[in-house]
Design an enzyme around this catalytic site. Structure first.
Site, PDB file in Angstrom:
ATOM      1  N   LYS A  70      33.458  54.846  16.887  1.00  0.00           N
ATOM      2  CA  LYS A  70      35.093  55.593  16.226  1.00  0.00           C
ATOM      3  C   LYS A  70      34.309  57.485  15.590  1.00  0.00           C
ATOM      4  CE  LYS A  70      38.729  57.491  13.511  1.00  0.00           C
ATOM      5  NZ  LYS A  70      39.307  57.609  11.718  1.00  0.00           N
ATOM      6  N   GLY A 103      45.061  60.855   6.185  1.00  0.00           N
ATOM      7  CA  GLY A 103      45.409  60.629   4.684  1.00  0.00           C
ATOM      8  C   GLY A 103      46.511  61.538   3.600  1.00  0.00           C
ATOM      9  N   ALA A 108      45.567  59.914  12.482  1.00  0.00           N
ATOM     10  CA  ALA A 108      45.200  60.385  10.715  1.00  0.00           C
ATOM     11  C   ALA A 108      46.310  61.390  11.062  1.00  0.00           C
ATOM     12  CB  ALA A 108      43.985  61.619  10.833  1.00  0.00           C
ATOM     13  N   GLY A 109      47.027  61.374   9.934  1.00  0.00           N
ATOM     14  CA  GLY A 109      48.305  61.740   9.753  1.00  0.00           C
ATOM     15  C   GLY A 109      49.698  61.847   9.503  1.00  0.00           C
ATOM     16  N   THR A 162      45.790  55.522   6.344  1.00  0.00           N
ATOM     17  CA  THR A 162      46.680  55.256   4.979  1.00  0.00           C
ATOM     18  C   THR A 162      47.699  55.104   4.676  1.00  0.00           C
ATOM     19  OG1 THR A 162      44.808  57.034   4.298  1.00  0.00           O
ATOM     20  CG2 THR A 162      47.321  56.665   2.215  1.00  0.00           C
TER      21      THR A 162
END
Lengths: 63, 263
Positions: free
Chosen positions: B99, B160, B186-187, B209
């Site tokens: 990644k 995050g 993400a997000g 997260t």
């Protein structure tokens, strides 16, 4: 230099001996010696020269 | 999952990729991984803490018999550092997948797309299967694919942040034009965000997260599993058009009505 820290070794030793001295399982890490990755099979035959730069890395939690 | 996700010839039945960071303990992480049904988890590559024992202990908490390890280059701010980290990850791990992250700014953690494309070129030539974390820019996504990326992983919102999908239109455009899988990375904050990403047509969702930071990570992992599954089904089912006014669901003829009497 070992992981960015000046480190004195008691005498000439191989990467394999260094890992053993540090209590690190060689199967769980990757080792870079003077910016070149050392294959696991070569740990026992790679002798650490004075002023060498060594990085020992492992997987940690990440996203 | 109804239809598998295939990246670079490897088949995944789960479309949910999860991280291994920020958990309160390895045991909680393991429970969350099991609840998520994931078949691919990301890990970071870091210097071994020489003062502490147990280097590489993380892997003992990941069931590699059915979970594929995806090393990342998180924290790298140049293409050179990312390439170096990717090579170390390949050596420490069991595969040539990465990644790829090249971060451009500490506060936003947005990718430096110029360096990202350059690093993708280098690593693809070096035999890597490259999954780059990128922004929601369709042109950059195309360039990454041209550089040989095995998938593109646009962000839904900053890493995050938990803000959810900020630019659904761009993600949809990226998906429509991509010839490789699109993983929204993400997000995500909660289950509906993951469902939205999948309903837009994303091939998968990657998150850390949202699960690790939840009050009950295994429970949130189960919610994410259900959301990704539901979103995928809804995408495949084909949603109705949006309309501004009502259309009755029940027949408009044959109604029982009271006749109006005149006079």
């Amino acid at each position: 230099m070992l992981n960015g820290e000046p480190t004195d070794l008691p005498g000439p030793m191989t990467i394999a001996a260094l890992l053993e001295r540090l209590g690190i399982d060689g199967r769980m890490v990757a080792v870079e010696y003077n910016l070149t990755i050392i294959k696991r099979a070569r740990y026992a035959e790679t002798t650490i020269e004075p002023d060498a730069e060594i990085e020992i890395v492992a997987f940690v939690g990440g996203g | 999952m109804v239809d598998p996700l295939v990246i670079a010839g490897r088949t995944f039945t789960s479309r949910l990729v999860v991280g291994t960071g920020k958990y309160s303990s390895h045991a909680v992480m393991k429970a969350a991984h099991e609840a998520s049904g994931t078949e691919m988890v990301t890990v970071a590559v870091r210097r071994v803490d020489l003062a502490a024992k147990g280097a590489g202990a993380l892997l003992e908490w990941i069931d590699t018999s059915h979970i594929f390890i995806l090393p990342n280059t998180a924290g790298c701010y140049t293409a050179d550092d990312a390439v170096r980290t990717a090579r170390l990850g390949r050596e420490a791990g069991l595969s040539n997948w990465v990644k790829l992250e090249v971060i451009g700014d500490q506060e936003t953690l947005f990718p430096d797309t110029e360096a990202l494309i350059a690093a993708t070129h280098t690593l693809v030539k070096d035999g890597f299967v490259v999954l780059p974390y990128t922004n929601d820019d369709p042109i950059v996504a195309r360039k990454l694919e041209d550089a040989g990326a095995a998938a593109v992983m646009p962000l839904g919102a900053p890493i995050g942040s938990g803000l959810g999908i900020q630019n659904a239109n761009n993600l949809q455009i990226i998906k429509e034009r991509a010839g490789v899988p699109v993983i929204v990375d993400a997000g995500v904050g909660t289950a509906s965000d993951a469902a939205v990403a999948m309903e837009l047509g994303a091939d998968g969702v990657l998150m850390n997260t949202a699960i690790a930071g939840a009050s009950d990570p295994p429970l949130m992992a189960a919610a994410m599993k259900a959301a990704v599954f539901a979103g995928r089904l809804a995408f495949l089912a084909g949603r109705i058009e949006r309309r501004r006014y009502a259309t009755a669901s029940s027949p408009t003829s044959g109604l029982v009505t009271t006749a109006r009497r005149s006079g």
